[in-house]
Write a protein that holds these residues in place. Structure first.
Motif, PDB file in Angstrom:
ATOM      1  N   ARG A   1      30.521  40.341  26.945  1.00 56.98           N
ATOM      2  CA  ARG A   1      31.176  41.589  26.528  1.00 56.98           C
ATOM      3  C   ARG A   1      32.676  41.406  26.674  1.00 56.98           C
ATOM      4  O   ARG A   1      33.161  40.772  27.611  1.00 56.98           O
ATOM      5  N   GLN A   2      33.371  41.990  25.756  1.00 57.45           N
ATOM      6  CA  GLN A   2      34.824  41.816  25.749  1.00 57.45           C
ATOM      7  C   GLN A   2      35.479  42.352  27.021  1.00 57.45           C
ATOM      8  O   GLN A   2      36.389  41.731  27.580  1.00 57.45           O
ATOM      9  N   ALA A   3      34.985  43.477  27.512  1.00 61.58           N
ATOM     10  CA  ALA A   3      35.609  44.108  28.682  1.00 61.58           C
ATOM     11  C   ALA A   3      35.498  43.225  29.922  1.00 61.58           C
ATOM     12  O   ALA A   3      36.441  43.135  30.720  1.00 61.58           O
ATOM     13  N   GLU A   4      34.354  42.560  30.103  1.00 62.13           N
ATOM     14  CA  GLU A   4      34.187  41.739  31.302  1.00 62.13           C
ATOM     15  C   GLU A   4      35.072  40.500  31.240  1.00 62.13           C
ATOM     16  O   GLU A   4      35.538  40.001  32.273  1.00 62.13           O
ATOM     17  N   MET A   5      35.325  39.996  30.052  1.00 61.43           N
ATOM     18  CA  MET A   5      36.208  38.842  29.931  1.00 61.43           C
ATOM     19  C   MET A   5      37.652  39.232  30.239  1.00 61.43           C
ATOM     20  O   MET A   5      38.386  38.502  30.909  1.00 61.43           O
ATOM     21  N   THR A   6      38.058  40.406  29.780  1.00 63.63           N
ATOM     22  CA  THR A   6      39.397  40.903  30.076  1.00 63.63           C
ATOM     23  C   THR A   6      39.568  41.126  31.572  1.00 63.63           C
ATOM     24  O   THR A   6      40.599  40.759  32.159  1.00 63.63           O
ATOM     25  N   ALA A   7      38.535  41.685  32.195  1.00 59.14           N
ATOM     26  CA  ALA A   7      38.595  41.951  33.632  1.00 59.14           C
ATOM     27  C   ALA A   7      38.746  40.671  34.437  1.00 59.14           C
ATOM     28  O   ALA A   7      39.331  40.667  35.528  1.00 59.14           O
ATOM     29  N   ALA A   8      38.223  39.567  33.881  1.00 65.78           N
ATOM     30  CA  ALA A   8      38.325  38.279  34.565  1.00 65.78           C
ATOM     31  C   ALA A   8      39.631  37.563  34.257  1.00 65.78           C
ATOM     32  O   ALA A   8      39.860  36.449  34.731  1.00 65.78           O
ATOM     33  N   GLY A   9      40.498  38.189  33.439  1.00 65.45           N
ATOM     34  CA  GLY A   9      41.789  37.600  33.125  1.00 65.45           C
ATOM     35  C   GLY A   9      41.736  36.547  32.041  1.00 65.45           C
ATOM     36  O   GLY A   9      42.591  35.655  31.986  1.00 65.45           O
ATOM     37  N   LEU A  10      40.745  36.637  31.175  1.00 66.54           N
ATOM     38  CA  LEU A  10      40.560  35.633  30.132  1.00 66.54           C
ATOM     39  C   LEU A  10      40.960  36.176  28.762  1.00 66.54           C
ATOM     40  O   LEU A  10      40.681  37.340  28.438  1.00 66.54           O
ATOM     41  N   THR A  11      41.610  35.337  27.978  1.00 63.03           N
ATOM     42  CA  THR A  11      41.843  35.639  26.573  1.00 63.03           C
ATOM     43  C   THR A  11      40.576  35.259  25.828  1.00 63.03           C
ATOM     44  O   THR A  11      40.158  34.098  25.843  1.00 63.03           O
ATOM     45  N   TYR A  12      39.975  36.235  25.176  1.00 58.60           N
ATOM     46  CA  TYR A  12      38.601  36.068  24.687  1.00 58.60           C
ATOM     47  C   TYR A  12      38.540  36.218  23.168  1.00 58.60           C
ATOM     48  O   TYR A  12      39.014  37.200  22.600  1.00 58.60           O
ATOM     49  N   HIS A  13      37.958  35.212  22.519  1.00 60.10           N
ATOM     50  CA  HIS A  13      37.744  35.226  21.090  1.00 60.10           C
ATOM     51  C   HIS A  13      36.241  35.107  20.815  1.00 60.10           C
ATOM     52  O   HIS A  13      35.594  34.194  21.341  1.00 60.10           O
ATOM     53  N   SER A  14      35.715  35.999  20.014  1.00 63.77           N
ATOM     54  CA  SER A  14      34.287  35.946  19.672  1.00 63.77           C
ATOM     55  C   SER A  14      34.125  36.001  18.165  1.00 63.77           C
ATOM     56  O   SER A  14      35.099  35.870  17.420  1.00 63.77           O
TER      57      SER A  14
END
Length: 434
Positions: A413-426
Motif C-alpha cells: 500500500r502506498q501509505a505504508e511505504m511513505t510511512a517507512a520513508g520510501l519513494t514508492y513507484h507502482s
C-alpha cells in the motif's frame, strides 16, 4: 506418460494418486536417473511428496525405454514439449510426431493415444496418420486431452479442475478416458466431450483469452497513471461483474512463462494459415513484448533518468511465484536492459536461482531479500513471492543507498511505504515520495 516435463510428471503422479498404474517415460537418462533416486527436476509445491508416495505404493515408475511402458497400457499420453518454432512462432511438433511414430512400433493391443501436450488444431489427425502409416495393423484411437495446469498450483488444478476436456469421436476411447477420470466424475467435475479439433482449439483459445485479460488491464494501468485513477480499484469494479470476473486482472510487467507466450503465438500463426487471422491476439502479443521492455525504462525513470553506475536490487526473477520456471519471464527482458544502461544488478529468488544463473550470468545472486536491498539505489519487486509481501520496510529503508522502491506487482500500500520513508513507484497508481 511419454515425457516427464512439467505436464507429464504432474499428470503421471496425479493419475497414480487416482489409483492407476503409471509408467513415465523420458529419453533423458540423467532426468530419469534423478527421478529414480527420488529427486524432482522441477519446483512444484507438493510434487516431491506425491511422487514419493506413489512410487512407494508401486503405482508410479520411471524408465527411458518406451517399449517397457506401452505394451498393455490402456492409454498412452504424449506429454512432450511443443516450443515455439524459430522464425514463424508456430508450435514445433517434432517431438510429438517422433513420439507417435515410436509409440506405434510398440503397440501390442488396443490403446488410446492421447495428446496431452498443447498442440495446434489438426495435430491429432496427423498423429493418427503417423501411427496408421507406421503400423497399419494397430488397434488404436487418438484423443485430445489438453492440460489446464497452473504452475505453482498444478496438483490442485489436476485433482480439482474447473473442467476436463476430452476430444474424440470414438465411443471406445471415451470409455477409456472416463475410466481414467472416474474420481473426478464422482466429484461432479464438468467433463467436456467433443471432437479432436475442438478440444485442441479450446486450450489455445482459453490461454489467448487469459493473456488478453492481462494485457488489457496492463494498458488500463497506463491510463490510470495518466488520469490519476487506481488500477486496483478499477480491476475490482470490473471483476465484480460476473460476466468479466476478477481473475487475471492484476496489472504488472507483462505475462511470461511456458504457456501464454508460446500459445498466443501458435494460435495466431494457425489462424493466419487457416485464413482467419486473430488480429486481437496479434496485438496482445505485440503489446506484451513492448511492455516487458518498457518496464526497464520505468526503473530508469524512478532512479532519476539514469542508472549508469547504479546498483539495482531485484526481488524475484521467475515468471510467477511458486515456480522455478524462467521461460519468457519479464526479468529476462528487464534485467539485461538495466545492465545495458550501465547498472549492476543484484537479485534474489526463492526457487529460480539455479535456472536464472544460466540465463542471467552477470547478476550477483543474493541469499535473501535484504541482501538484494543492501546498497541498492533502487529496489525492484518483480515477482510476488509470499516472502516479499511482509518485508521489514524500515530495515529495507536502512539498507538501501537511496530510498527508492519500484513495485511491479502492487504488493504494498502506498501509505505504508511513505510511512517507512520510501519513494514508492507502482503500476497503475500514482507514485509517491517521502
Amino acid at each position: 506418460m511419454v515425457g516427464t516435463g512439467y505436464v507429464g510428471l504432474v499428470s503421471g503422479a496425479c493419475f497414480a494418486e487416482f489409483g492407476h498404474d503409471v509408467v513415465c517415460v523420458d529419453k533423458d537418462e540423467s532426468k530419469t536417473a534423478r527421478l529414480l533416486r527420488g529427486e524432482i527436476p522441477i519446483y512444484e509445491p507438493g510434487l516431491d511428496q506425491l511422487v514419493a508416495d506413489n512410487v512407494r505404493a508401486g503405482r508410479l515408475s520411471f524408465t527411458t525405454v518406451l517399449a517397457d511402458a506401452v505394451p498393455g497400457s490402456a492409454a498412452v499420453f504424449i506429454a512432450v514439449g511443443t516450443p515455439s518454432r524459430r522464425g514463424d512462432g508456430f508450435a514445433d511438433l517434432t517431438y510429438v510426431y517422433a513420439a507417435a511414430e515410436e509409440i506405434a512400433r510398440t503397440l501390442d493391443g488396443y490403446a488410446v493415444i492421447v495428446d496431452k501436450s498443447t498442440v495446434p488444431v489438426g495435430t491429432g489427425r496427423q498423429v493418427q496418420r503417423i501411427i496408421r502409416e507406421t503400423r497399419p495393423d494397430a488397434d488404436f484411437d487418438v484423443a485430445s486431452n489438453p492440460e489446464f495446469l497452473r504452475e505453482g498450483s498444478a496438483i490442485e488444478d489436476f485433482m480439482r479442475p474447473d473442467r476436463v476436456v476430452i476430444g474424440t469421436t470414438s465411443d471406445r476411447a471415451r470409455e477409456v478416458m472416463r475410466a481414467l477420470y472416474r474420481p473426478l466424475f464422482l466429484l461432479e467435475t464438468p467433463i467436456v466431450m467433443t471432437t479432436l479439433e475442438t478440444a485442441e482449439l479450446i486450450k489455445y483459445a482459453a490461454n489467448a483469452f487469459l493473456a488478453t485479460k492481462i494485457t488489457f488491464i496492463n494498458e488500463i494501468a497506463d491510463v490510470c497513471e495518466r488520469v490519476g485513477a487506481d488500477v486496483q480499484d478499477v480491476a475490482k469494479g470490473m471483476g465484480l461483474d460476473g460476466r468479466i470476473g476478477k481473475k487475471f486482472l492484476h496489472a504488472g510487467p507483462g505475462y511470461g512463462g511456458s504457456c501464454f507466450p508460446k500459445d498466443t503465438r501458435a494460435i495466431a500463426q494457425s489462424a493466419r494459415q487457416a485464413g482467419a487471422p486473430l488480429r486481437l491476439v496479434e496485438t496482445v502479443i505485440a503489446v506484451n513484448e513492448e511492455r516487458k521492455r518498457a518496464m526497464a525504462e520505468r526503473v530508469v525513470a524512478a532512479a532519476g533518468g539514469s542508472v549508469d553506475g547504479a546498483t539495482i536490487g531485484v526481488l524475484g526473477v521467475s515468471f510467477k511465484p511458486n515456480t522455478d520456471d524462467m521461460r519468457e519471464a519479464p526479468s529476462l527482458d528487464i534485467i539485461p536492459a538495466l545492465q545495458q544502461a550501465g547498472a549492476t544488478v543484484q537479485a534474489f529468488d526463492p526457487a529460480a536461482v539455479h535456472e536464472a544463473t544460466k540465463l542471467l550470468p552477470d547478476v550477483r545472486w543474493c541469499s535473501d531479500a535484504y541482501e538484494a536491498a543492501a546498497g541498492a539505489d533502487v529496489l525492484v519487486l518483480l515477482t510476488e513471492w509470499n516472502e516479499f509481501r511482509a518485508l521489514d520496510l524500515e530495515r529495507v529503508r536502512s539498507l538501501l543507498a537511496r530510498p527508492i522502491v519500484v513495485d511491479m506487482r502492487n504488493v504494498y500500500r502506498q501509505a505504508e511505504m511513505t510511512a517507512a520513508g520510501l519513494t514508492y513507484h507502482s503500476i497503475g497508481r500514482a507514485s509517491i515520495a517521502d
